[in-house]
Design a protein around this motif. Sequence first.
Motif, short mmCIF file in Angstrom:
data_model
loop_
_atom_site.label_atom_id
_atom_site.label_comp_id
_atom_site.label_asym_id
_atom_site.label_seq_id
_atom_site.Cartn_x
_atom_site.Cartn_y
_atom_site.Cartn_z
N SER A 94 36.03 23.45 5.52
CA SER A 94 36.73 24.05 6.67
C SER A 94 35.78 24.31 7.84
CB SER A 94 37.39 25.37 6.24
OG SER A 94 36.42 26.31 5.80
N LYS A 95 34.68 23.56 7.91
CA LYS A 95 33.64 23.84 8.89
C LYS A 95 34.10 23.68 10.34
CE LYS A 95 31.67 19.17 8.48
NZ LYS A 95 30.46 18.39 8.11
N SER A 96 35.19 22.94 10.56
CA SER A 96 35.68 22.74 11.92
C SER A 96 36.50 23.93 12.43
CB SER A 96 36.53 21.48 12.00
OG SER A 96 37.69 21.60 11.19
N ILE A 97 36.79 24.89 11.57
CA ILE A 97 37.62 26.05 11.94
C ILE A 97 36.71 27.20 12.38
CG2 ILE A 97 39.38 27.68 11.16
CD1 ILE A 97 40.15 25.59 9.00
N PRO A 98 36.96 27.82 13.53
CA PRO A 98 36.10 28.92 14.01
C PRO A 98 36.05 30.09 13.03
CG PRO A 98 37.58 28.17 15.75
CD PRO A 98 38.03 27.49 14.50
N ARG A 99 34.86 30.69 12.90
CA ARG A 99 34.66 31.86 12.04
C ARG A 99 34.81 33.14 12.84
NH1 ARG A 99 34.76 27.42 9.02
NH2 ARG A 99 33.43 27.51 7.17
N VAL A 100 35.14 34.22 12.11
CA VAL A 100 35.11 35.57 12.68
C VAL A 100 34.37 36.46 11.70
CG1 VAL A 100 37.26 35.26 13.98
CG2 VAL A 100 37.35 36.17 11.66
N LYS A 154 39.27 32.26 12.04
CA LYS A 154 40.10 32.68 13.16
C LYS A 154 41.56 32.35 12.84
CE LYS A 154 40.42 32.29 18.20
NZ LYS A 154 39.86 31.61 19.39
N ALA A 155 42.38 33.39 12.70
CA ALA A 155 43.75 33.21 12.24
C ALA A 155 44.56 32.29 13.14
CB ALA A 155 44.44 34.56 12.09
N SER A 156 44.36 32.39 14.45
CA SER A 156 45.15 31.59 15.39
C SER A 156 44.83 30.10 15.29
CB SER A 156 44.93 32.08 16.82
OG SER A 156 43.56 31.95 17.19
N ALA A 157 43.69 29.78 14.68
CA ALA A 157 43.29 28.37 14.55
C ALA A 157 43.88 27.70 13.32
CB ALA A 157 41.76 28.27 14.51
N ILE A 158 44.49 28.48 12.46
CA ILE A 158 45.09 27.92 11.24
C ILE A 158 46.54 28.39 11.13
CG2 ILE A 158 42.94 27.60 9.96
CD1 ILE A 158 43.46 30.29 8.61
N ARG A 159 47.26 28.24 12.20
CA ARG A 159 48.64 28.76 12.29
C ARG A 159 49.43 28.44 11.01
NH1 ARG A 159 47.80 26.34 17.16
NH2 ARG A 159 48.97 24.50 16.50
N PRO A 160 50.20 29.42 10.52
CA PRO A 160 50.94 29.18 9.28
C PRO A 160 51.95 28.04 9.41
CG PRO A 160 50.87 31.52 9.80
CD PRO A 160 50.35 30.79 11.00
N VAL A 161 52.04 27.26 8.35
CA VAL A 161 53.06 26.23 8.20
C VAL A 161 53.75 26.49 6.88
CG1 VAL A 161 51.83 24.51 9.55
CG2 VAL A 161 51.40 24.67 7.10
N ARG A 162 54.79 25.74 6.56
CA ARG A 162 55.44 25.93 5.26
C ARG A 162 54.42 25.68 4.15
NH1 ARG A 162 61.09 23.23 3.25
NH2 ARG A 162 61.93 24.86 4.63
N GLY A 163 54.29 26.66 3.27
CA GLY A 163 53.27 26.57 2.23
C GLY A 163 51.98 27.27 2.59
#
Length: 402
Positions: free
Chosen positions: A283-289, A300-309
């Motif tokens: 998951s290295k491409s996703i920003p950390r907090v 960063k929650a906004s970078a992995i917006r929820p989808v079904r599942g």
Amino acid sequence: MSQSSRFNTSVIPVTKDANTSLHKFSIFLIDLDAPFTWRDCVVRRPNIACGLEEGCRFPLSCRNRLCKEAHIYTNPSCPSLNITAKYGCSICPVTPLNPISNSCKLSQLTTDLLRFDVTDGRNPYSTFDFSFGLPFVVSCAPSSLLRSFPKGVHGVAAFSWSGLALPRQLSFPPLRADKFALCLPSSPLAQGVAFLGDGPFYFTPSPNLDLRTILSYTPLIRKSSKSLGYYIKINRISIKGKQTIDLPLPIESKSVKLSTVVPYTTLRSDVYKALVTAFSKASKSIPRVNAVKPFSLCLKASAIRPVRGGFRVPNIDIETQGKKVWTISGDNSMKLAGNGAACFAFVDGGSAMKDAIVIGTFQMENNFLFFDLQNKKLGFSSSLLIRGTPCSSFNFTDIPIR
């Protein structure tokens, strides 16, 4: 023929506590490792004739076979049960355990009543066969044993291998005491479900889909005759990102315990570090907090917006014995922790953990788990959210039996 004789399964609503993230039904915390059910109550021998009604409890003697069953599972850290010199054999001394604080008290086994509904798999049906409830064996315990429990919890319901476990006690034809299912809700505002029996099981979004037909199975292991918890064996854990990353697992880490008193899957330090490192790489491409305790990796929650599942993060595949795969998707791997953080919901249990991997309730939520004790196998669905059938979608509209 009794009213309920055409049903082979009973049904119980399950709720989640907002503060502890643990699950209960009625006043009981669900525990897959408890030797017997207990609650805070007082054993009184009635001075008048007493039948099957509320408040009528009948203490077991030390000669009762169920007392001998309870004594198989004594905890060496609890008070001694050798008190016959003081009380004789008119009682059955036991030591109920609080699995959160790991404390126990000396008490005794007695009988109590449990009210429940039967089901055809689609709805609960109220029955008058047991108008006061069904008698079962329980330990009364002092209220001091309730410390650290979720609000409204007044005892523990045993769902273990024990012959005194709740599912095994609800045994009268045609109900089956050797099979039960858990579907834990992910929100305190939702209502999950437990089934005691063989099914079928239907949820409202897919009214013609018997959930038994979508389950994968793996052997359910009991470590010894005195072992109460449920274990499964795994071959590997893989992180499914752009590339598949297999975790190096020591051989002793391939025995995995299931627990309903641990809110998040907990791993021995070496296994935890390997898992977090692999997931972090995938998951290295996703920003950390900043991390939020008890977690060490937050995105960063906004970078992995929820989808079904669940959230859009790499899946975790657990290949079980028999090569069936239990997939942990984003909804069961990422926990919203406030301040825009979504944290990797696994916990470091330290280097001295007895079991290297303990699967907790967060990873079980919205998964359908079918415990078949008769055939010693576990059925698992992976996340039901992908199918649009969360654990809160059983229809609890009650129908009287006519």
